[in-house]
Write an enzyme that holds these catalytic residues in place. Sequence first.
Site, mmCIF file in Angstrom:
data_model
loop_
_atom_site.group_PDB
_atom_site.id
_atom_site.type_symbol
_atom_site.label_atom_id
_atom_site.label_comp_id
_atom_site.label_asym_id
_atom_site.label_seq_id
_atom_site.Cartn_x
_atom_site.Cartn_y
_atom_site.Cartn_z
ATOM 1 N N THR A 180 36.311 24.057 13.735
ATOM 2 C CA THR A 180 37.541 23.488 13.182
ATOM 3 C C THR A 180 37.252 21.991 13.190
ATOM 4 O OG1 THR A 180 39.016 25.165 14.122
ATOM 5 C CG2 THR A 180 39.997 23.045 13.738
ATOM 6 N N ARG A 208 45.008 36.785 8.008
ATOM 7 C CA ARG A 208 45.093 36.227 9.377
ATOM 8 C C ARG A 208 45.463 34.729 9.267
ATOM 9 N NH1 ARG A 208 41.874 32.179 12.398
ATOM 10 N NH2 ARG A 208 42.322 32.594 14.577
ATOM 11 N N VAL A 209 46.388 34.284 10.112
ATOM 12 C CA VAL A 209 46.852 32.899 10.053
ATOM 13 C C VAL A 209 46.260 32.123 11.228
ATOM 14 C CG1 VAL A 209 48.868 31.387 10.081
ATOM 15 C CG2 VAL A 209 48.948 33.545 8.826
ATOM 16 N N SER A 210 45.651 30.976 10.886
ATOM 17 C CA SER A 210 44.994 30.124 11.895
ATOM 18 C C SER A 210 46.003 29.234 12.611
ATOM 19 C CB SER A 210 43.958 29.259 11.180
ATOM 20 O OG SER A 210 43.519 28.235 12.024
ATOM 21 N N THR A 229 40.974 23.028 18.857
ATOM 22 C CA THR A 229 39.892 23.795 18.228
ATOM 23 C C THR A 229 39.519 24.941 19.158
ATOM 24 O OG1 THR A 229 37.595 23.726 17.490
ATOM 25 C CG2 THR A 229 38.199 22.153 19.196
ATOM 26 N N GLY A 230 38.998 26.020 18.580
ATOM 27 C CA GLY A 230 38.627 27.165 19.414
ATOM 28 C C GLY A 230 39.266 28.414 18.858
ATOM 29 N N ILE A 231 39.410 29.418 19.695
ATOM 30 C CA ILE A 231 39.972 30.688 19.221
ATOM 31 C C ILE A 231 41.468 30.511 18.964
ATOM 32 C CG2 ILE A 231 40.357 33.113 19.816
ATOM 33 C CD1 ILE A 231 37.537 33.185 20.349
HETATM 34 N N1 GLY Z 1 41.004 27.389 15.559
HETATM 35 C C1 GLY Z 1 40.647 27.899 14.287
HETATM 36 C C2 GLY Z 1 41.023 29.291 14.104
HETATM 37 O O1 GLY Z 1 41.032 30.091 15.027
HETATM 38 O O2 GLY Z 1 41.323 29.635 12.995
#
Ligand code: GLY
Length: 318
Positions: A180, A208-210, A229-231
């Site tokens: 990201t 899927r929504v980020s 940033t990250g999951i």
């Molecule tokens: N942080 C970016 C995503 O998971 O979409």
Amino acid sequence: MKSVVLPKLIIHGGAGSSLHGKGGVESVRRSLYNIIEPVYSILLAGASASEAVVYGCQLLEDDPRFNAGTGSVLQSDGQIRMSASLMDGTSQSFSGVINVSRVKNPIDLALFLQTSPDRVLSDFGSAELARELQIPSYNGLTDLRLQEWIQERQENFTKAMAGVVAEPELAEASNARRGTIGVVVLDAHGNLATGTSTGGKGFERIGRVSDSAMPAGNYATKYAAVSCTGIGEDIIDECLAPRIVVRVGDGMSLQDAMQRSFAEAQENKRDFGAIALDASGAIAWGKTSDVLLAAYHDGVRLGDTLEIALGTEVGGLI
Ligand code: GLY
């Protein structure tokens, strides 16, 4: 009227696994510093926090190494869908686009939406807006991201996310993940803003929504501003950016707010990173991932987080 302050700037190009070696670290550092320098220059020339954030996001989106704009990862169906948001701390207004395709700089749409009555648009609406604004159609696909997707398809999409940076030796050797980009700014008038942009996790389900186009991943008030940033799912579950910002608004120092929030994240086994600034000019970063690809300008010098210890770490400059 606010007095003039020394501008501050911090940017990131993702968080994930180790970059494995000096070659990877040095080339990512060069990319980040090449972006920090022109953005800091426009801040010294009087750019507002939001203008500097948008410019920094455009430069990061244009660098094919990072997962946003050009060089975005592909979703499970082999398509690029990008998300971006902008939040101005002074007006406390959030705007963004979710899963937009075929534009060079998704952050430009987020900027346009700052003054719109409808401030967050999803796929079809963002495509309509790009058409209305006569933004040229653009394909941000790179060979490396295509190869990564083909390899993943051969392995039946077993990875949870695509690589954080797109480079053959890095993707291959490190399996580095979770890209990201983000920019956080304190301008010379003491105003804060933050922007975040992403191609998503990579290989995800359509629709899927980020977190990058949600306040959870990008949030600012007049007290503090944070880009994550990250999951994305972990960031949403912690409501990370507002969690830090609200703590600062309630009187905690930025460093303490980061410490508390990342201690909770570690407890909950989250996998992410964040960069932050507060109105006093304090700079902070935190991560539970192995590495956070962040760099900053404190008004005097450049620095970065590329070689801080693996695992959960919080740091910064007051
Ligand atoms: N942080 C970016 C995503 O998971 O979409």
